[in-house]
Enzyme design. Structure first.
Site, PDB file in Angstrom:
ATOM      1  N   VAL A 136     -24.407  26.478 -11.933  1.00  0.00           N
ATOM      2  CA  VAL A 136     -23.536  27.943 -12.872  1.00  0.00           C
ATOM      3  C   VAL A 136     -24.499  28.949 -11.470  1.00  0.00           C
ATOM      4  O   VAL A 136     -24.806  28.649 -10.945  1.00  0.00           O
ATOM      5  CB  VAL A 136     -24.494  28.103 -14.078  1.00  0.00           C
ATOM      6  CG1 VAL A 136     -24.246  27.444 -14.866  1.00  0.00           C
ATOM      7  CG2 VAL A 136     -25.714  27.277 -13.908  1.00  0.00           C
ATOM      8  N   HIS A 145     -23.299  15.886 -11.847  1.00  0.00           N
ATOM      9  CA  HIS A 145     -23.604  17.492 -11.274  1.00  0.00           C
ATOM     10  C   HIS A 145     -23.424  18.628 -12.103  1.00  0.00           C
ATOM     11  O   HIS A 145     -23.075  18.163 -13.483  1.00  0.00           O
ATOM     12  CB  HIS A 145     -22.237  17.100 -10.178  1.00  0.00           C
ATOM     13  CG  HIS A 145     -21.814  18.451  -9.473  1.00  0.00           C
ATOM     14  ND1 HIS A 145     -21.032  19.180 -10.105  1.00  0.00           N
ATOM     15  CD2 HIS A 145     -22.712  19.358  -9.322  1.00  0.00           C
ATOM     16  CE1 HIS A 145     -20.538  20.201  -9.784  1.00  0.00           C
ATOM     17  NE2 HIS A 145     -21.645  20.397  -9.266  1.00  0.00           N
ATOM     18  N   HIS A 154     -19.660  14.983 -23.679  1.00  0.00           N
ATOM     19  CA  HIS A 154     -18.746  15.134 -23.812  1.00  0.00           C
ATOM     20  C   HIS A 154     -18.565  16.467 -24.972  1.00  0.00           C
ATOM     21  O   HIS A 154     -18.627  17.638 -25.205  1.00  0.00           O
ATOM     22  CB  HIS A 154     -17.321  14.920 -23.878  1.00  0.00           C
ATOM     23  CG  HIS A 154     -16.927  14.401 -22.509  1.00  0.00           C
ATOM     24  ND1 HIS A 154     -15.362  15.749 -21.887  1.00  0.00           N
ATOM     25  CD2 HIS A 154     -16.841  13.628 -20.985  1.00  0.00           C
ATOM     26  CE1 HIS A 154     -15.031  15.118 -20.685  1.00  0.00           C
ATOM     27  NE2 HIS A 154     -15.951  13.914 -20.313  1.00  0.00           N
ATOM     28  N   HIS A 211      -5.962  12.413  -2.256  1.00  0.00           N
ATOM     29  CA  HIS A 211      -6.099  10.903  -1.303  1.00  0.00           C
ATOM     30  C   HIS A 211      -6.215   9.665  -1.749  1.00  0.00           C
ATOM     31  O   HIS A 211      -5.719   8.666  -1.605  1.00  0.00           O
ATOM     32  CB  HIS A 211      -6.640  11.283  -0.274  1.00  0.00           C
ATOM     33  CG  HIS A 211      -7.745  10.750  -0.373  1.00  0.00           C
ATOM     34  ND1 HIS A 211      -9.424  12.075  -1.051  1.00  0.00           N
ATOM     35  CD2 HIS A 211      -8.949  10.135   0.304  1.00  0.00           C
ATOM     36  CE1 HIS A 211     -10.209  11.438  -0.982  1.00  0.00           C
ATOM     37  NE2 HIS A 211     -10.501  10.488  -0.082  1.00  0.00           N
ATOM     38  N   GLY A 240     -21.668  29.662   6.734  1.00  0.00           N
ATOM     39  CA  GLY A 240     -23.304  29.653   7.547  1.00  0.00           C
ATOM     40  C   GLY A 240     -24.315  28.924   6.381  1.00  0.00           C
ATOM     41  O   GLY A 240     -25.677  29.389   6.349  1.00  0.00           O
ATOM     42  N   GLY A 241     -24.188  28.454   5.263  1.00  0.00           N
ATOM     43  CA  GLY A 241     -24.893  28.422   4.395  1.00  0.00           C
ATOM     44  C   GLY A 241     -25.643  26.711   5.012  1.00  0.00           C
ATOM     45  O   GLY A 241     -26.029  26.647   6.412  1.00  0.00           O
ATOM     46  N   ARG A 242     -27.173  26.403   4.274  1.00  0.00           N
ATOM     47  CA  ARG A 242     -28.244  25.520   4.623  1.00  0.00           C
ATOM     48  C   ARG A 242     -27.671  24.069   4.533  1.00  0.00           C
ATOM     49  O   ARG A 242     -27.614  23.590   3.487  1.00  0.00           O
ATOM     50  CB  ARG A 242     -29.338  26.119   3.884  1.00  0.00           C
ATOM     51  CG  ARG A 242     -30.485  25.440   4.154  1.00  0.00           C
ATOM     52  CD  ARG A 242     -31.649  25.577   4.001  1.00  0.00           C
ATOM     53  NE  ARG A 242     -32.598  25.139   4.227  1.00  0.00           N
ATOM     54  CZ  ARG A 242     -33.523  23.640   4.162  1.00  0.00           C
ATOM     55  NH1 ARG A 242     -32.926  23.084   2.545  1.00  0.00           N
ATOM     56  NH2 ARG A 242     -34.692  23.303   4.768  1.00  0.00           N
TER      57      ARG A 242
END
EC number: 1.3.3.3
Length: 298
Positions: free
Chosen positions: A107, A104, A143, A173, A256-258
């Site tokens: 930016v 992942h 790293h 959790h 309200g993003g896609r």
């Protein structure tokens, strides 16, 4: 604030990364441009059932709004009543081969404005890797590349952002980290706009150098149903983190993003098992005992 320069960097970064990933996989990414009715839009680049990547997405978004959702103003009350724009590139890649880690990278920049007052702005981002079968040299390479990218900004930056990453990508959790970490930063505005923008560019530009050599080394490793089964089980942790803890996912859904683009990060095949434990001495147990323990990799 004129954000044209930011947009040019983010769209260019998306194009460069997709070109490298297409060359690596051999299959093209689908392009899906979209407009957000409330303001802004983006370009989603997606691969599904590629020759190498089972699923992956590289998103650019530039969204604007007149006021912020509850998730943002709860932690930053000073943003109430400000118009805003958020812009950035976010990607998640899920290889098919279980010996190749998921990765992942994100930016982004955020600007909130109010007439008669100074803009409030900050940058955020980072990258992290989630192996299913850990290889020490791969984690060290990932790293070290992060460390080298941040070195021009001070020796203290990598250790700080590495620790921040370990803390952020943690499933409370489950009491376990999502993977082997990398670097993570948010709310970055100290040192001036130019320094913060340069640091953000350095992180984005380092991603393929950190990740693709790992994939090149592991892509031909043979595997069978046992490894695929464990990969699907561990991918469940990825889903849990993104839907329960990830601030970007929550912000996107609340503002309200896609939805299709926000949930592009989720893997295509996932399994859950009740109280599953790895067999003692197995490669699966090694992931828990060695790699899911935060440590100094570089």
């Amino acid at each position: 604030m004129d954000t044209t320069r930011l947009k040019d960097f983010f769209t260019g970064l998306q194009s460069r990364i997709v070109a490298e990933l297409e060359a690596f996989d051999g299959q093209p990414f689908r392009t899906d441009s979209w407009v957000r009715p409330e303001g802004g839009g983006g370009i989603s680049r997606l691969i599904e059932e590629g020759d190498f990547f089972e699923r992956g997405g590289v998103n650019f978004s530039h969204v604007t709004g007149k006021s912020l959702p509850a998730s943002a103003t709860a932690v930053r009350p000073q943003l109430a009543g400000r118009s805003w724009e958020a812009m950035g590139v976010s990607l998640v890649l899920h290889p098919r081969n279980p010996y190749c880690p998921t990765a992942h990278m994100n930016v982004r920049c955020f600007v909130a404005s109010k007439e008669g007052e100074e803009d409030v702005w900050w940058f955020g981002g980072g990258m992290d890797m989630t192996p299913y079968y850990g290889q020490r040299e791969d984690v060290v390479h990932f790293h070290q590349t992060c460390k080298d990218a941040l070195a021009p900004f001070g020796d203290e930056v990598y250790p700080k952002y590495k620790h921040w990453c370990d803390e952020y990508f943690f499933l409370k959790h489950r009491n376990e980290p999502r993977g082997v970490g990398g670097v993570f930063f948010d709310d970055l505005n100290e040192g001036g706009f130019e320094r913060c923008f340069e640091l953000t560019q350095a992180v984005g530009n380092a991603f393929t150098k950190a990740y693709l050599p790992v994939l090149a080394k592991r892509r031909e490793m043979p595997y069978d149903e046992r490894e695929r089964d464990f990969q699907a089980y561990r991918r469940g942790r990825y889903v849990e983190f993104n839907l329960v803890w990830d601030r970007g996912t929550l912000f996107g859904l609340q503002s309200g993003g896609r939805t299709e683009s926000i949930l592009m990060s989720l893997p295509p095949i996932v399994k859950w098992r009740y109280d599953w434990q790895p067999e003692a001495g197995s490669p699966e147990a090694e992931l828990y005992e060695v790699f899911l323990k935060p440590q100094d990799w570089a």
